[in-house]
Write a protein that holds these residues in place. Structure first.
Motif, short mmCIF file in Angstrom:
data_model
loop_
_atom_site.label_atom_id
_atom_site.label_comp_id
_atom_site.label_asym_id
_atom_site.label_seq_id
_atom_site.Cartn_x
_atom_site.Cartn_y
_atom_site.Cartn_z
N LEU A 118 -3.64 14.34 4.10
CA LEU A 118 -4.11 15.11 2.96
C LEU A 118 -4.32 14.24 1.73
O LEU A 118 -5.04 14.63 0.81
N LEU A 119 -3.72 13.06 1.69
CA LEU A 119 -3.84 12.20 0.52
C LEU A 119 -4.77 11.02 0.74
O LEU A 119 -4.85 10.12 -0.09
N LYS A 120 -5.52 11.01 1.82
CA LYS A 120 -6.43 9.91 2.09
C LYS A 120 -7.45 9.76 0.96
O LYS A 120 -7.86 8.65 0.62
N TRP A 121 -7.84 10.88 0.37
CA TRP A 121 -8.81 10.83 -0.73
C TRP A 121 -8.33 9.95 -1.88
O TRP A 121 -9.12 9.36 -2.60
N ALA A 122 -7.00 9.86 -2.05
CA ALA A 122 -6.45 9.19 -3.22
C ALA A 122 -6.55 7.67 -3.14
O ALA A 122 -6.35 7.00 -4.15
N VAL A 123 -6.84 7.10 -1.97
CA VAL A 123 -7.00 5.65 -1.89
C VAL A 123 -8.47 5.27 -1.98
O VAL A 123 -8.82 4.09 -1.91
N GLY A 124 -9.34 6.27 -2.15
CA GLY A 124 -10.74 6.04 -2.45
C GLY A 124 -11.40 5.04 -1.53
O GLY A 124 -11.35 5.16 -0.30
N PRO A 125 -12.04 4.00 -2.12
CA PRO A 125 -12.80 3.03 -1.31
C PRO A 125 -11.95 1.91 -0.73
O PRO A 125 -12.48 0.86 -0.39
N MET A 126 -10.64 2.11 -0.63
CA MET A 126 -9.82 1.10 0.02
C MET A 126 -10.27 0.94 1.48
O MET A 126 -10.36 1.92 2.21
N SER A 127 -10.59 -0.30 1.87
CA SER A 127 -11.10 -0.53 3.22
C SER A 127 -10.10 -1.20 4.14
O SER A 127 -10.28 -1.20 5.36
N GLY A 128 -9.05 -1.78 3.57
CA GLY A 128 -8.09 -2.44 4.43
C GLY A 128 -6.90 -2.99 3.66
O GLY A 128 -6.92 -3.09 2.43
N VAL A 129 -5.86 -3.32 4.40
CA VAL A 129 -4.66 -3.92 3.83
C VAL A 129 -4.10 -4.87 4.87
O VAL A 129 -4.09 -4.57 6.08
N GLU A 130 -3.66 -6.05 4.43
CA GLU A 130 -3.11 -7.02 5.38
C GLU A 130 -2.00 -7.82 4.71
O GLU A 130 -1.99 -8.01 3.48
N ALA A 131 -1.06 -8.26 5.54
CA ALA A 131 -0.02 -9.16 5.05
C ALA A 131 -0.62 -10.55 4.93
O ALA A 131 -1.19 -11.09 5.88
N THR A 132 -0.50 -11.13 3.74
CA THR A 132 -1.09 -12.45 3.48
C THR A 132 -0.03 -13.48 3.14
O THR A 132 -0.32 -14.51 2.54
N GLY A 133 1.19 -13.20 3.50
CA GLY A 133 2.30 -14.10 3.28
C GLY A 133 3.57 -13.40 3.69
O GLY A 133 3.57 -12.21 4.03
N GLU A 134 4.68 -14.12 3.69
CA GLU A 134 5.94 -13.52 4.12
C GLU A 134 6.31 -12.33 3.26
O GLU A 134 6.84 -11.33 3.75
N ASN A 135 6.00 -12.41 1.97
CA ASN A 135 6.28 -11.32 1.06
C ASN A 135 5.06 -11.00 0.20
O ASN A 135 5.17 -10.77 -1.01
N ALA A 136 3.90 -10.97 0.81
CA ALA A 136 2.67 -10.69 0.07
C ALA A 136 1.76 -9.80 0.90
O ALA A 136 1.68 -9.93 2.13
N VAL A 137 1.07 -8.90 0.21
CA VAL A 137 0.13 -7.99 0.85
C VAL A 137 -1.14 -7.97 0.02
O VAL A 137 -1.10 -7.96 -1.21
#
Length: 580
Positions: free
Chosen positions: A174-193
């Motif tokens: 129901l809240l997918k609309w709230a992330v708008g044009p977000m296309s992806g998310v990835e871990a880019t380090g041990e403690n980074a996203v």
């Protein structure tokens, strides 16, 4: 990703925004549009009074109850248990499967957000610490706090952040609309996203600070059994679930290991103070009030505060009421895809038949301000007054009758008919709180006054929305409380038709206008986009807005240091003591 140094800038001071697509001069007023750049804990974030005023439910600041509400001063003792009264129960405690306010009240204490918004609209560390933003404003990299654990002892990791947002993107949530044009998310380090967007998206910053709906979930327990998790959730927040007896109470117990950075307005050295918080379900108004007056409960939550009992609570020596302008708006939704409300002329007639003043004064005891769009005037680009002046829908039974005549529905005895068919509409309502039911009953009478037969069916709170979502009924009284104008997606986005979009409005041009508002970084451009959207949509008459609510929280005078976030309008219990 290549060499980030070629296209990113570490935000360490507000001046670091100069020369990027997120230039401080563009963002300085963004909170006035319900958004601001998330900054690291060492920074003063972009504040957002913006001159808009209001209750601060968006990022615009305002007159919400940001200060302590307490009866008689004094530090008091740490509560063994703080008991809160409300009319209904949570639906689920998984933020990806519910938008119910009764669920959010609990989830906001179980989950932590990526970033913290203080009472002045400044942002600082939460589960995340430092952000990098590329020049285009489409790639955000966040460094995460290390050493934080979930309630079950599992470590909070970048993988959990990736999982949470991938689930939100890929699950029909129901809240997918709230992330708008977000296309992806990835871990880019041990403690980074790193979060990637197809285009700039102004509201996401503010949403990241709202733990109730956008808190981080643990991958393991959710993947193991989603249904079990929704009933027995695990977060990193200040409280963890102890017991949930459906229809009766939810009890949370203090998370002694809570170490997530929090708002500076939380002053206790080792928060939260109350050892337990119990949400007690008391459906009926008078027993709910009596429980407060007798001391059986400590706080009567604003959502279910009975307006007609305000003076009773204020006049009693053992209780008080904290009255504030809310960001909660009420409106009558018309199903645009179900006959006869699929006819815009019929919808406009029904809108003219609704006596807003009668609802506000007689049912809500005057605790509300008339509105002309279905969200608060505190949000950027609110066009209510222009909608009123240029489009209308003022209470006018004669006009309502004329419109129904034009639509071919003529009087035939007590009610109207066309081609031998009586003009009948189906109204769905929740069975609590009582003012909601009374409003629906009044609508039956109001529609009858213009020759429309209305059949009312009431259901348990969550069931009512499910029933209306089937698309087989015509009218429902809805409410919405939010802090960003992107709520128009929730109300009118095609993907949400039959869910949060109670009007079943599906229009590609409207969808594009919603997107234009959400991706405009400049506040003036964003304001104009939302203004034009409202003028277009309200001409279609998907609803008859009623009011923005004034609300009150009932408190025993023994309750000390109760606070409410002036922007998010969420209660802050962390410093509460009892002076008795």
């Amino acid at each position: 990703m290549g060499d980030k140094n070629n296209h990113t800038k570490v935000v360490r001071t507000a001046d670091d925004l100069r020369g990027t697509a997120l230039d401080r001069r563009e963002y300085l007023r963004l909170l006035g549009g319900g958004s601001a750049l998330v900054l690291s804990s060492s920074l003063a974030g972009c504040t957002g009074n913006g001159g808009d005023g209001g209750d601060g439910s968006d990022g615009a600041g305002g007159s919400g109850s940001g200060n302590d509400s307490s009866g008689s001063g004094g530090s008091g003792s740490v509560p063994e248990e703080l008991v809160l009264a409300r009319a209904g129960d949570s639906e689920a405690l998984d933020p990806h499967v519910t938008t119910a306010s009764y669920s959010e009240q609990v989830m906001s204490l179980i989950y932590d957000p990526l970033v913290t918004m203080d009472f002045d609209g400044n942002f600082s560390a939460g589960l995340g610490t430092e952000w990098e933003v590329n020049d285009a404003g489409t790639e955000w990299t966040i460094e995460l706090n290390d050493g934080i654990n979930f309630h079950n002892g599992d470590s909070f990791t970048a993988d959990d952040v990736v999982f949470t947002y991938e689930r939100l993107l890929n699950k029909p949530a129901l809240l997918k609309w709230a992330v708008g044009p977000m296309s992806g998310v990835e871990a880019t380090g041990e403690n980074a996203v790193t979060f990637t967007f197809e285009e700039k998206y102004a509201p996401w910053n503010t949403y990241s600070s709202y733990g109730g709906y956008f808190g981080i979930l643990p991958r393991g327990p959710v993947e193991a059994d989603e249904d079990a998790f929704a009933a027995n959730p695990v977060g990193t927040g200040p409280y963890k679930l102890e017991e949930w007896v459906r229809g009766d109470h939810v009890t949370l117990t203090r998370n002694d290991e809570w170490s997530t950075p929090h708002s500076p307005e939380i002053e206790s050295e080792n928060p939260p103070l109350p050892k337990k918080i119990t949400f007690r379900v008391i459906p009926e108004e008078l027993p709910r009030v009596q429980a407060l007056l007798s001391g059986d409960v400590d706080i009567l939550l604003a959502r279910d505060f009975p307006q007609r009992e305000l003076s009773t609570i204020q006049d009693d020596s053992g209780t008080t009421a904290d009255v504030f302008t809310s960001n909660n708006a009420g409106y009558v939704a018309f199903n645009m895809q179900q006959a006869p409300t699929d006819d815009v002329t019929v919808r406009k007639a029904l809108a003219h038949a609704v006596d807003k003043e009668r609802i506000i004064e007689d049912i809500y005891q005057g605790l509300g301000a008339e509105n002309w769009v279905p969200f608060s005037e505190n949000l950027l680009g609110w066009a209510g007054e222009d909608v009123r002046d240029e489009i209308g829908y003022a209470f006018d039974t004669e006009k309502a009758g004329q419109l129904l005549d034009e639509a071919g529905w003529t009087m035939d005895g007590e009610f109207r008919s066309k081609d031998g068919e009586r003009l009948t509409i189906d109204i769905v309502s929740t069975n609590t709180p009582p003012p909601r039911v009374q409003t629906a009953e009044e609508m039956v009478s109001m529609f009858a006054d213009v020759g429309v037969e209305a059949k009312l069916t009431t259901y348990e709170y969550n069931t009512a929305y499910d029933e209306f979502g089937k698309g087989e009924s015509n009218v429902m009284y809805g409410t919405v409380s939010w802090f960003d104008t992107d709520i128009v997606n929730f109300l009118w986005g095609s993907e949400n038709a039959g869910a949060s979009n109670l009007s079943f409005l599906q229009d590609p041009e409207v969808d594009q206008m919603i997107s234009d508002g959400a991706t405009a970084i400049d506040p003036a451009e964003r304001e104009e986009a939302y203004y034009e959207l409202q003028m277009k949509v309200m001409e279609m008459c998907p609803c008859q807005p009623i009011m923005t609510y004034e609300q009150a929280t009932g408190l025993r005078t023994a309750v000390q240091n109760y606070k409410q976030h002036p922007s998010l309008l969420t209660p802050v219990y962390h410093d509460v003591t009892l002076d008795e």
